[in-house]
Design an enzyme around this catalytic site. Structure first.
Site, short mmCIF file in Angstrom:
data_model
loop_
_atom_site.label_atom_id
_atom_site.label_comp_id
_atom_site.label_asym_id
_atom_site.label_seq_id
_atom_site.Cartn_x
_atom_site.Cartn_y
_atom_site.Cartn_z
N ASP A 48 4.48 -2.42 -10.39
CA ASP A 48 3.58 -3.55 -10.62
C ASP A 48 4.43 -4.80 -10.44
OD1 ASP A 48 1.39 -5.15 -11.44
OD2 ASP A 48 2.14 -5.16 -13.49
N ASP A 75 3.10 -4.46 -18.28
CA ASP A 75 3.65 -4.30 -16.92
C ASP A 75 3.97 -2.84 -16.62
OD1 ASP A 75 3.66 -7.11 -16.23
OD2 ASP A 75 5.31 -7.31 -17.65
N GLU A 133 1.24 -2.14 -6.29
CA GLU A 133 0.00 -2.90 -6.36
C GLU A 133 0.02 -4.02 -5.33
OE1 GLU A 133 -2.58 -5.50 -9.57
OE2 GLU A 133 -1.22 -3.95 -10.32
#
Length: 174
Positions: free
Chosen positions: A8, A141, A69
């Site tokens: 991420d 996160d 992502e």
């Protein structure tokens, strides 16, 4: 057994999540943590820290596949650009080690884990905890990074069942 690294990306904190997936498609938690980049000097130094820190984690945990992502347009153009730079540094750390990179949008990740592309972060964190049998509240996160890895594991399992590659499987799922 396949080891998947989920990322991420962020310019201040990058979430890292690693899972193992067995032949039946079951996921097992291996590691998660935020890679904290604040206090590393200017922005270029933070990108360097991300590149090297992620590289060290890849060397330590030896994933076979990586999922990251995609960038989304958030608060401002400046934030989106910084996020794009961080994402680029993360992808460089991966491809320098000849690992495949699979990309998923936030809505695709939420859809895969919660069943709704508009799910909120709390719902995603809750599902990650359930799916990986983790106790306690996950740091945001790291939970998002694990969610990316789980999403890729699901897409990968679907691809294997269909006898296609992961990109083809995802386009058929939607």
């Amino acid at each position: 057994m396949t080891r998947i690294l989920g990322i991420d990306p962020g310019s201040q904190r990058t979430g890292i999540g690693i899972i193992d997936v067995d032949e039946s498609g079951r996921s097992r938690h291996v590691f998660h943590a935020p890679l904290v980049l604040l206090g590393e000097g200017d922005f270029a130094q933070r990108l360097k820290r991300l590149l090297h820190g992620l590289g060290e984690l890849i060397e330590t945990y030896q994933p076979q596949e990586v999922a990251i992502e995609k960038v989304f347009m958030g608060k401002s153009a400046d934030s989106a650009l910084k996020l794009g730079h961080a994402r680029g540094a993360a992808i460089c750390a991966v491809v320098l080690r000849d690992l495949p990179v699979h990309e998923y949008a936030a809505t695709e990740i939420k859809l895969a884990l919660v069943g709704k592309g508009g799910a909120d972060k709390v719902q995603v964190q809750h599902m990650v905890g359930i799916m990986l049998n983790l106790k306690g509240k996950l740091q945001a996160d790291a939970a998002d990074a694990l969610a990316v890895a789980i999403t890729h594991a699901h897409v990968r399992a679907t691809a294997q069942r269909l006898g296609v590659n992961t990109q083809q499987a995802w386009s058929r799922k939607r």
